[in-house]
Write an enzyme that holds these catalytic residues in place. Sequence first.
Site, PDB file in Angstrom:
ATOM      1  CE  LYS A 240      -1.768  -1.227   3.908  1.00 26.62           C
ATOM      2  NZ  LYS A 240      -2.466  -1.708   5.072  1.00 26.62           N
TER       3      LYS A 240
ATOM      4  CB  THR B 242      -5.616   9.568   5.779  1.00 25.03           C
ATOM      5  OG1 THR B 242      -4.334  10.068   6.633  1.00 25.03           O
ATOM      6  CG2 THR B 242      -5.482  10.547   4.726  1.00 25.03           C
TER       7      THR B 242
ATOM      8  N   GLY C  40      -7.423   5.260   9.369  1.00 28.18           N
ATOM      9  CA  GLY C  40      -8.130   3.896   9.407  1.00 28.18           C
ATOM     10  C   GLY C  40      -8.044   3.573   7.849  1.00 28.18           C
ATOM     11  CB  THR C  41      -6.492   4.184   4.667  1.00 31.22           C
ATOM     12  OG1 THR C  41      -5.338   4.572   5.445  1.00 31.22           O
ATOM     13  CG2 THR C  41      -7.161   5.932   4.269  1.00 31.22           C
ATOM     14  N   GLY C  42      -6.119   1.804   6.143  1.00 36.31           N
ATOM     15  CA  GLY C  42      -5.441   0.320   5.978  1.00 36.31           C
ATOM     16  C   GLY C  42      -6.306  -0.568   6.578  1.00 36.31           C
ATOM     17  CB  CYS C  43      -8.458  -0.810   9.717  1.00 34.58           C
ATOM     18  SG  CYS C  43      -7.265  -0.633  11.013  1.00 34.58           S
TER      19      CYS C  43
HETATM   20  N1  LIG Z   1      -4.459  10.531   0.222  1.00 34.86           N
HETATM   21  C1  LIG Z   1      -5.018   9.092  -0.318  1.00 34.86           C
HETATM   22  N2  LIG Z   1      -5.684   9.371  -1.322  1.00 34.86           N
HETATM   23  C2  LIG Z   1      -6.016   8.059  -1.984  1.00 34.86           C
HETATM   24  N3  LIG Z   1      -5.855   6.865  -1.548  1.00 34.86           N
HETATM   25  C3  LIG Z   1      -5.186   6.702  -0.432  1.00 34.86           C
HETATM   26  C4  LIG Z   1      -4.793   8.003   0.307  1.00 34.86           C
HETATM   27  N4  LIG Z   1      -3.853   7.657   1.524  1.00 34.86           N
HETATM   28  C5  LIG Z   1      -4.033   6.279   1.493  1.00 34.86           C
HETATM   29  N5  LIG Z   1      -4.589   5.657   0.482  1.00 34.86           N
HETATM   30  C6  LIG Z   1      -5.139   4.412   0.100  1.00 34.86           C
HETATM   31  O1  LIG Z   1      -5.420   3.908   1.451  1.00 34.86           O
HETATM   32  C7  LIG Z   1      -5.127   2.432   1.384  1.00 34.86           C
HETATM   33  C8  LIG Z   1      -4.449   2.386   2.636  1.00 34.86           C
HETATM   34  O2  LIG Z   1      -3.106   2.485   2.835  1.00 34.86           O
HETATM   35  P1  LIG Z   1      -2.063   2.972   3.762  1.00 34.86           P
HETATM   36  O3  LIG Z   1      -0.866   2.980   3.154  1.00 34.86           O
HETATM   37  O4  LIG Z   1      -2.669   4.399   4.210  1.00 34.86           O
HETATM   38  O5  LIG Z   1      -2.223   1.961   4.822  1.00 34.86           O
HETATM   39  P2  LIG Z   1      -1.809   1.919   6.441  1.00 34.86           P
HETATM   40  O6  LIG Z   1      -0.808   2.576   6.595  1.00 34.86           O
HETATM   41  O7  LIG Z   1      -1.788   0.513   6.810  1.00 34.86           O
HETATM   42  O8  LIG Z   1      -3.077   2.677   6.939  1.00 34.86           O
HETATM   43  P3  LIG Z   1      -3.625   3.015   8.367  1.00 34.86           P
HETATM   44  O9  LIG Z   1      -3.697   4.540   8.597  1.00 34.86           O
HETATM   45  O10 LIG Z   1      -4.763   2.425   8.640  1.00 34.86           O
HETATM   46  O11 LIG Z   1      -2.531   2.444   9.445  1.00 34.86           O
HETATM   47  C9  LIG Z   1      -4.490   2.244   0.256  1.00 34.86           C
HETATM   48  O12 LIG Z   1      -5.249   1.672  -0.633  1.00 34.86           O
HETATM   49  C10 LIG Z   1      -3.895   3.516  -0.156  1.00 34.86           C
HETATM   50  O13 LIG Z   1      -3.445   3.731  -1.549  1.00 34.86           O
HETATM   51  C1  LIG Z   2      -6.658  -0.408  16.851  1.00 32.81           C
HETATM   52  C2  LIG Z   2      -5.798  -0.070  15.880  1.00 32.81           C
HETATM   53  N1  LIG Z   2      -5.561  -0.929  14.820  1.00 32.81           N
HETATM   54  C3  LIG Z   2      -4.759  -0.558  13.784  1.00 32.81           C
HETATM   55  C4  LIG Z   2      -4.247   0.821  13.723  1.00 32.81           C
HETATM   56  C5  LIG Z   2      -3.419   1.181  12.413  1.00 32.81           C
HETATM   57  O1  LIG Z   2      -4.020   2.183  11.833  1.00 32.81           O
HETATM   58  C6  LIG Z   2      -4.632   1.342  14.666  1.00 32.81           C
HETATM   59  N2  LIG Z   2      -4.184   2.989  14.758  1.00 32.81           N
HETATM   60  N3  LIG Z   2      -5.380   1.149  15.716  1.00 32.81           N
END
Ligand SMILES: Nc1ncnc2c1ncn2[C@@H]1O[C@H](COP(=O)(O)OP(=O)(O)OP(=O)(O)O)[C@@H](O)[C@H]1O
Ligand SMILES: Cc1ncc(CO)c(N)n1
Length: 275
Positions: free
Chosen positions: A181, A214, A216-219
């Site tokens: 990602k 942004t 929670g995007t990954g979850c």
């Molecule tokens: N500004 C943005 N615009 C469009 N897509 C985005 C943006 N930021 C993140 N994404 C998308 O969101 C999804 C999650 O990616 P990200 O790398 O943010 O995950 P993460 O670090 O695990 O997230 P978290 O913030 O939940 O820990 C991916 O599909 C990424 O391309």
């Molecule tokens: C509980 C929890 N799970 C995953 C992440 C990663 O975004 C977070 N910040 N908090």
Amino acid sequence: MTTSKTLTPVALTIAGSDSGGGAGIQSDLRTFAFHCVHGTSAITCITAQNTLGVSRVDAMPSEAVVAQIQAVVEDIGVQAAKTGMLLNQEIISAVAQQVTAYKINNLVVDPVMVSRTGAQLIDDDAVQTLSHELIPQAIIITPNRYESQILSGLQIDSLEDMQAAAQIIHQKLGNKAVLVKGGGMSGNLRGVDIWFDGEKLETLTTQLVETKNTHGTGCTLSAAIAANLALGKDLWTAVQQAKQYVTTALTYSLDIGTGQGPVGHFFPLLQKSHV
Ligand SMILES: Nc1ncnc2c1ncn2[C@@H]1O[C@H](COP(=O)(O)OP(=O)(O)OP(=O)(O)O)[C@@H](O)[C@H]1O
Ligand SMILES: Cc1ncc(CO)c(N)n1
């Protein structure tokens, strides 16, 4: 009207609680709900968290995590599952054993180790256990930039680095697919993800959403993949549609708190009611 038990898709999230409601269990259950998938959960830890960050983490006993998984799987059954923040070695090992015992094969592992801001979310021993016991059982893993660096051993600064990392991780860990990602990258790479399944190296691009909110995007992405798998979609379709879901949720993200607000899941309702 009759209802049928067999027609209800069910997904399980094994993850931590986020008191701020933006990530973890809270975002996963919301994502399942907006896919019309019944959400079940096994809570691994409780974080005191808001839009500014995590101020405290309390682990659940691993026996409690196991009991939650058993309660769900033995009675209700799940078509797909995802893991998020697993916190420590003992919990990871216990979860891996349950996944093996119950043959949970539609398993999405979001290998939560480091937040997008670079903060480590699990301890060092846990990284090894995650890599050797749980990740090999996943149909897909969804590491972010920093997690991909840990898993591949590469420094990731460019699209080419992301592609190389996806291929190394695939070769090393043997999952059906790897999705690297790009949220933690800079510039236009922020909305770009790389898929590799041993044959197809694909770049997933939707529009870049310019927002600070942004969280929670990954979850949300991994939960949406699991929801789509529970609905019977193939893995590639599940990933593409999940990516679109996250992008739309980002465009409806919530400007709450004083830090990084969460993505917004209410857009299907907002569109219907024209609010
Ligand atoms: N500004 C943005 N615009 C469009 N897509 C985005 C943006 N930021 C993140 N994404 C998308 O969101 C999804 C999650 O990616 P990200 O790398 O943010 O995950 P993460 O670090 O695990 O997230 P978290 O913030 O939940 O820990 C991916 O599909 C990424 O391309
Ligand atoms: C509980 C929890 N799970 C995953 C992440 C990663 O975004 C977070 N910040 N908090």
